[in-house]
Design a protein around this motif. Structure first.
Motif, PDB file in Angstrom:
ATOM      1  N   ILE A 259     -20.152 -31.223 -53.506  1.00 55.62           N
ATOM      2  CA  ILE A 259     -21.537 -31.692 -53.604  1.00 55.62           C
ATOM      3  C   ILE A 259     -22.450 -30.535 -54.005  1.00 55.62           C
ATOM      4  CG2 ILE A 259     -21.212 -33.508 -51.888  1.00 55.62           C
ATOM      5  CD1 ILE A 259     -22.762 -31.720 -49.926  1.00 55.62           C
ATOM      6  N   THR A 260     -23.606 -30.886 -54.530  1.00 55.43           N
ATOM      7  CA  THR A 260     -24.579 -29.878 -54.936  1.00 55.43           C
ATOM      8  C   THR A 260     -25.443 -29.454 -53.755  1.00 55.43           C
ATOM      9  OG1 THR A 260     -26.269 -31.518 -55.476  1.00 55.43           O
ATOM     10  CG2 THR A 260     -24.700 -30.944 -57.227  1.00 55.43           C
ATOM     11  N   GLY A 261     -26.128 -28.357 -53.920  1.00 57.10           N
ATOM     12  CA  GLY A 261     -27.032 -27.878 -52.880  1.00 57.10           C
ATOM     13  C   GLY A 261     -28.164 -28.849 -52.616  1.00 57.10           C
ATOM     14  N   LEU A 310     -24.531 -42.090 -41.775  1.00 56.96           N
ATOM     15  CA  LEU A 310     -25.388 -41.345 -42.692  1.00 56.96           C
ATOM     16  C   LEU A 310     -24.582 -40.318 -43.480  1.00 56.96           C
ATOM     17  CD1 LEU A 310     -28.955 -40.113 -41.852  1.00 56.96           C
ATOM     18  CD2 LEU A 310     -27.425 -38.692 -43.187  1.00 56.96           C
ATOM     19  N   LEU A 311     -23.673 -39.605 -42.808  1.00 57.62           N
ATOM     20  CA  LEU A 311     -22.844 -38.600 -43.486  1.00 57.62           C
ATOM     21  C   LEU A 311     -21.971 -39.245 -44.559  1.00 57.62           C
ATOM     22  CD1 LEU A 311     -21.700 -36.407 -40.453  1.00 57.62           C
ATOM     23  CD2 LEU A 311     -23.214 -35.687 -42.300  1.00 57.62           C
ATOM     24  N   ILE A 312     -21.372 -40.377 -44.238  1.00 58.42           N
ATOM     25  CA  ILE A 312     -20.498 -41.056 -45.204  1.00 58.42           C
ATOM     26  C   ILE A 312     -21.307 -41.572 -46.391  1.00 58.42           C
ATOM     27  CG2 ILE A 312     -19.040 -43.095 -45.532  1.00 58.42           C
ATOM     28  CD1 ILE A 312     -18.005 -42.631 -42.662  1.00 58.42           C
ATOM     29  N   ASN A 313     -22.476 -42.164 -46.104  1.00 58.61           N
ATOM     30  CA  ASN A 313     -23.304 -42.717 -47.189  1.00 58.61           C
ATOM     31  C   ASN A 313     -23.851 -41.635 -48.115  1.00 58.61           C
ATOM     32  OD1 ASN A 313     -22.896 -45.273 -46.196  1.00 58.61           O
ATOM     33  ND2 ASN A 313     -24.870 -45.411 -45.151  1.00 58.61           N
ATOM     34  N   GLU A 314     -24.322 -40.537 -47.545  1.00 56.91           N
ATOM     35  CA  GLU A 314     -24.993 -39.513 -48.337  1.00 56.91           C
ATOM     36  C   GLU A 314     -24.022 -38.552 -49.030  1.00 56.91           C
ATOM     37  OE1 GLU A 314     -28.204 -39.272 -49.017  1.00 56.91           O
ATOM     38  OE2 GLU A 314     -28.667 -41.049 -47.822  1.00 56.91           O
ATOM     39  N   LEU A 315     -22.913 -38.247 -48.366  1.00 57.53           N
ATOM     40  CA  LEU A 315     -22.005 -37.224 -48.896  1.00 57.53           C
ATOM     41  C   LEU A 315     -20.737 -37.800 -49.498  1.00 57.53           C
ATOM     42  CD1 LEU A 315     -22.231 -34.628 -45.984  1.00 57.53           C
ATOM     43  CD2 LEU A 315     -23.540 -34.647 -48.118  1.00 57.53           C
ATOM     44  N   GLY A 316     -20.403 -39.049 -49.154  1.00 51.51           N
ATOM     45  CA  GLY A 316     -19.154 -39.612 -49.635  1.00 51.51           C
ATOM     46  C   GLY A 316     -17.935 -38.971 -49.005  1.00 51.51           C
ATOM     47  N   THR A 317     -18.125 -38.332 -47.866  1.00 53.00           N
ATOM     48  CA  THR A 317     -17.006 -37.677 -47.190  1.00 53.00           C
ATOM     49  C   THR A 317     -15.963 -38.709 -46.763  1.00 53.00           C
ATOM     50  OG1 THR A 317     -16.388 -36.205 -45.377  1.00 53.00           O
ATOM     51  CG2 THR A 317     -18.152 -37.763 -44.932  1.00 53.00           C
ATOM     52  N   LEU A 318     -14.690 -38.309 -46.775  1.00 51.79           N
ATOM     53  CA  LEU A 318     -13.607 -39.232 -46.480  1.00 51.79           C
ATOM     54  C   LEU A 318     -13.249 -39.276 -44.991  1.00 51.79           C
ATOM     55  CD1 LEU A 318     -11.243 -38.438 -49.493  1.00 51.79           C
ATOM     56  CD2 LEU A 318     -12.951 -40.243 -49.290  1.00 51.79           C
ATOM     57  N   GLY A 319     -13.835 -38.380 -44.222  1.00 50.43           N
ATOM     58  CA  GLY A 319     -13.518 -38.365 -42.798  1.00 50.43           C
ATOM     59  C   GLY A 319     -14.521 -37.554 -42.010  1.00 50.43           C
ATOM     60  N   VAL A 320     -14.733 -37.951 -40.769  1.00 43.33           N
ATOM     61  CA  VAL A 320     -15.682 -37.266 -39.889  1.00 43.33           C
ATOM     62  C   VAL A 320     -15.001 -37.047 -38.536  1.00 43.33           C
ATOM     63  CG1 VAL A 320     -17.925 -37.371 -38.740  1.00 43.33           C
ATOM     64  CG2 VAL A 320     -17.659 -38.334 -41.037  1.00 43.33           C
ATOM     65  N   ARG A 321     -15.066 -35.826 -38.034  1.00 42.33           N
ATOM     66  CA  ARG A 321     -14.511 -35.520 -36.711  1.00 42.33           C
ATOM     67  C   ARG A 321     -15.630 -35.541 -35.677  1.00 42.33           C
ATOM     68  NH1 ARG A 321     -12.945 -31.750 -40.284  1.00 42.33           N
ATOM     69  NH2 ARG A 321     -14.429 -30.219 -39.493  1.00 42.33           N
ATOM     70  N   PHE A 322     -15.271 -35.886 -34.434  1.00 40.29           N
ATOM     71  CA  PHE A 322     -16.242 -35.743 -33.347  1.00 40.29           C
ATOM     72  C   PHE A 322     -15.487 -35.463 -32.056  1.00 40.29           C
ATOM     73  CE2 PHE A 322     -15.176 -40.239 -33.408  1.00 40.29           C
ATOM     74  CZ  PHE A 322     -15.067 -40.579 -32.081  1.00 40.29           C
ATOM     75  N   PHE A 323     -16.123 -34.732 -31.185  1.00 40.49           N
ATOM     76  CA  PHE A 323     -15.484 -34.387 -29.919  1.00 40.49           C
ATOM     77  C   PHE A 323     -16.564 -34.037 -28.904  1.00 40.49           C
ATOM     78  CE2 PHE A 323     -15.391 -30.944 -33.008  1.00 40.49           C
ATOM     79  CZ  PHE A 323     -16.079 -29.921 -32.369  1.00 40.49           C
ATOM     80  N   PRO A 324     -16.251 -34.254 -27.605  1.00 50.07           N
ATOM     81  CA  PRO A 324     -17.245 -33.932 -26.567  1.00 50.07           C
ATOM     82  C   PRO A 324     -17.486 -32.435 -26.481  1.00 50.07           C
ATOM     83  CG  PRO A 324     -15.146 -34.555 -25.585  1.00 50.07           C
ATOM     84  CD  PRO A 324     -15.025 -34.820 -27.048  1.00 50.07           C
ATOM     85  N   THR A 325     -18.729 -32.070 -26.204  1.00 50.72           N
ATOM     86  CA  THR A 325     -19.131 -30.661 -26.096  1.00 50.72           C
ATOM     87  C   THR A 325     -19.976 -30.497 -24.835  1.00 50.72           C
ATOM     88  OG1 THR A 325     -19.145 -30.394 -28.499  1.00 50.72           O
ATOM     89  CG2 THR A 325     -20.420 -28.798 -27.217  1.00 50.72           C
ATOM     90  N   MET A 326     -19.757 -29.426 -24.137  1.00 50.46           N
ATOM     91  CA  MET A 326     -20.587 -29.095 -22.980  1.00 50.46           C
ATOM     92  C   MET A 326     -21.352 -27.806 -23.280  1.00 50.46           C
ATOM     93  SD  MET A 326     -18.018 -30.043 -19.823  1.00 50.46           S
ATOM     94  CE  MET A 326     -16.565 -29.327 -20.581  1.00 50.46           C
ATOM     95  N   ARG A 327     -22.601 -27.768 -22.864  1.00 53.40           N
ATOM     96  CA  ARG A 327     -23.388 -26.563 -23.129  1.00 53.40           C
ATOM     97  C   ARG A 327     -24.410 -26.344 -22.028  1.00 53.40           C
ATOM     98  NH1 ARG A 327     -27.865 -27.736 -27.923  1.00 53.40           N
ATOM     99  NH2 ARG A 327     -29.033 -29.344 -26.832  1.00 53.40           N
ATOM    100  N   TYR A 328     -24.879 -25.116 -21.944  1.00 52.35           N
ATOM    101  CA  TYR A 328     -25.974 -24.770 -21.055  1.00 52.35           C
ATOM    102  C   TYR A 328     -27.211 -24.516 -21.912  1.00 52.35           C
ATOM    103  CZ  TYR A 328     -22.860 -24.227 -17.049  1.00 52.35           C
ATOM    104  OH  TYR A 328     -21.977 -24.458 -16.037  1.00 52.35           O
ATOM    105  N   THR A 329     -28.360 -25.002 -21.458  1.00 54.70           N
ATOM    106  CA  THR A 329     -29.598 -24.797 -22.197  1.00 54.70           C
ATOM    107  C   THR A 329     -30.705 -24.349 -21.249  1.00 54.70           C
ATOM    108  OG1 THR A 329     -30.269 -27.113 -21.905  1.00 54.70           O
ATOM    109  CG2 THR A 329     -29.017 -26.571 -23.893  1.00 54.70           C
ATOM    110  N   LEU A 330     -31.717 -23.753 -21.836  1.00 52.96           N
ATOM    111  CA  LEU A 330     -32.919 -23.388 -21.090  1.00 52.96           C
ATOM    112  C   LEU A 330     -33.934 -24.525 -21.156  1.00 52.96           C
ATOM    113  CD1 LEU A 330     -33.414 -19.736 -22.365  1.00 52.96           C
ATOM    114  CD2 LEU A 330     -32.824 -20.382 -20.036  1.00 52.96           C
ATOM    115  N   ASN A 331     -34.800 -24.592 -20.169  1.00 51.09           N
ATOM    116  CA  ASN A 331     -35.981 -25.459 -20.264  1.00 51.09           C
ATOM    117  C   ASN A 331     -36.908 -24.849 -21.304  1.00 51.09           C
ATOM    118  OD1 ASN A 331     -35.401 -27.192 -17.855  1.00 51.09           O
ATOM    119  ND2 ASN A 331     -35.526 -25.208 -16.846  1.00 51.09           N
ATOM    120  N   ARG A 332     -37.613 -25.674 -22.004  1.00 48.47           N
ATOM    121  CA  ARG A 332     -38.516 -25.130 -23.028  1.00 48.47           C
ATOM    122  C   ARG A 332     -39.703 -26.053 -23.257  1.00 48.47           C
ATOM    123  NH1 ARG A 332     -33.823 -25.670 -27.364  1.00 48.47           N
ATOM    124  NH2 ARG A 332     -32.723 -25.404 -25.413  1.00 48.47           N
TER     125      ARG A 332
END
Length: 408
Positions: A259-261, A310-332
């Motif tokens: 894909i282009t920039g 959205l990723l499939i429609n806009e980029l035409g990608t043939l596959g998308v991965r997803f997985f659970p993520t845990m993180r720590y964040t600050l209040n802001r």
């Protein structure tokens, strides 16, 4: 079983019973109502069982009639907006499913089992018990995959296979994972499913990190030879491992190398525009044949499918991965900081970050606003930063506690 489980967890049965009896006057054509609570043993598990006994002269109620009853009860208890909305949402979920199954409107659908007083009181009693245990606001509910049982079900319109059509319709609204068996009987009712989908965002296979505080077992009326007929409720709190906020989210990834920039930039812009993404990263990488990009998005589970689409429609990608993520964040929070430049007053947005101990960790003025002010005043950005940082240090010193006078 949910109400029984909450009482086993510690909710005050006598208080809940008195309130339910006081609300029974809003349910017409019901006489000799009794609400009983007792301890039973189901296949070796000590549990609490709740039963309603009554005489009801109506064979069914319309959806609009049941909603009217629920509205009167919520007003009678003077519930706040959250509790009122929860009660009505649970009931509306049930009515909507029944209307879809029967091919009629929600107002006119005939509710047989779903319109009975015990269904209404299952919902009301659930909220009363949660209120008693303080398990509504500031509380996260999580469920493992929903056990629906199997075999055949005898109901007002005849015999159907388990789970009941309304139960499936309700669980479909949240794309919950279900598990059949291990007995030939109904294990999840439409009312239970309605409560579930209005409480939790998604179900998970394994327990999250948890410090267990109490356990409740709500018993059903049937007895099974293979399993105890109980619903287990576990109340706990998240482990406090750090002074930061623990968050469970989803990481979505896809690789693109064709894909282009311009297309890539447009896709990132559209993802951010949805408001679903917490963060979007574009990382250069090398694929099997040529250079490309790894696109990585952090989001909540309920926004998974819209972003993948959205990723499939806009980029035409043939596959998308997803997985659970845990993180720590600050209040802001971004606060408006008044400063003076060339004897004129201006306000600059500054992002303040702090931990759970209210200790300030980071301060950062918004650079876009500083650039605009530099153009407006003719003062260099470097000079403006000196003025702003001096003002920040006088009010929000790193390492100090937040000033209570500031509205956070």
């Amino acid at each position: 079983m949910v109400l029984a489980g909450l009482i086993d967890l510690g909710a005050n049965f006598q208080r809940i019973k008195e309130k339910l009896l006081s609300a029974s006057k809003f349910v017409p054509n019901v006489e000799q109502l009794e609400i009983n609570c007792k301890k039973v043993v189901k296949n070796g598990i000590n549990a609490t069982q709740i039963s309603f006994s009554f005489e009801e002269t109506l064979k069914h109620r319309h959806g609009k009639d049941v909603l009217s009853i629920m509205k009167k009860i919520t007003t009678h208890f003077n519930w706040n907006d959250y509790k009122k909305a929860l009660a009505l949402n649970i009931l509306n979920t049930l009515i909507r499913a029944e209307a879809i199954i029967h091919g009629t409107s929600e107002e006119l659908v005939h509710l047989h089992e779903a319109g009975s007083i015990d269904t209404i009181f299952d919902i009301v009693g659930f909220i009363l018990a949660c209120q008693d245990l303080q398990l509504l606001e500031n509380c996260t509910w999580i469920s493992t995959p929903v056990a629906v049982g199997g075999g055949l079900l005898n109901f007002s319109h005849g015999i159907v296979s388990n789970p009941a059509p309304a139960t499936l319709e309700i669980l479909k609204t949240k794309e919950f994972e279900i598990v059949g068996g291990p007995v030939e009987s109904e294990l999840t009712t439409p009312t239970g499913a309605s409560i579930l989908v209005n409480l939790i965002k998604n179900n998970i296979k394994f327990y999250p990190p948890l410090i267990i505080q109490s356990i409740g077992y709500g018993a059903g009326t049937k007895d099974f030879s293979k399993i105890p007929n109980v619903l287990r409720l576990i109340q706990g709190k998240e482990p406090t491992l750090s002074p930061y906020n623990f968050e469970k989210i989803i990481t979505i990834e896809t690789n693109v190398d064709d894909i282009t920039g311009e297309l890539l930039g447009n896709t990132v812009h559209k993802i951010m525009e949805t408001g679903f993404a917490k963060d979007v990263s574009v990382i250069p990488m090398t694929s099997k044949k040529r250079p490309g990009y790894l696109i990585q998005i952090l989001t909540n589970y309920e926004h998974l499918m819209p972003i993948i689409q959205l990723l499939i429609n806009e980029l035409g990608t043939l596959g998308v991965r997803f997985f659970p993520t845990m993180r720590y964040t600050l209040n802001r929070k971004i606060v408006s900081l008044p400063i003076q430049v060339l004897n004129k007053n201006y306000n600059i947005p500054v992002k303040i970050s702090w931990d759970s101990n209210t200790t300030i960790i980071q301060t950062k003025p918004e650079s876009d606003e500083i650039m605009q002010l530099s153009k407006k005043t003719g003062v260099s950005m470097r000079k403006l930063l000196q003025i702003i940082n001096k003002e920040i240090e006088s009010k929000f010193q790193i390492g100090q506690k937040l000033n209570n006078s500031v509205d956070f």
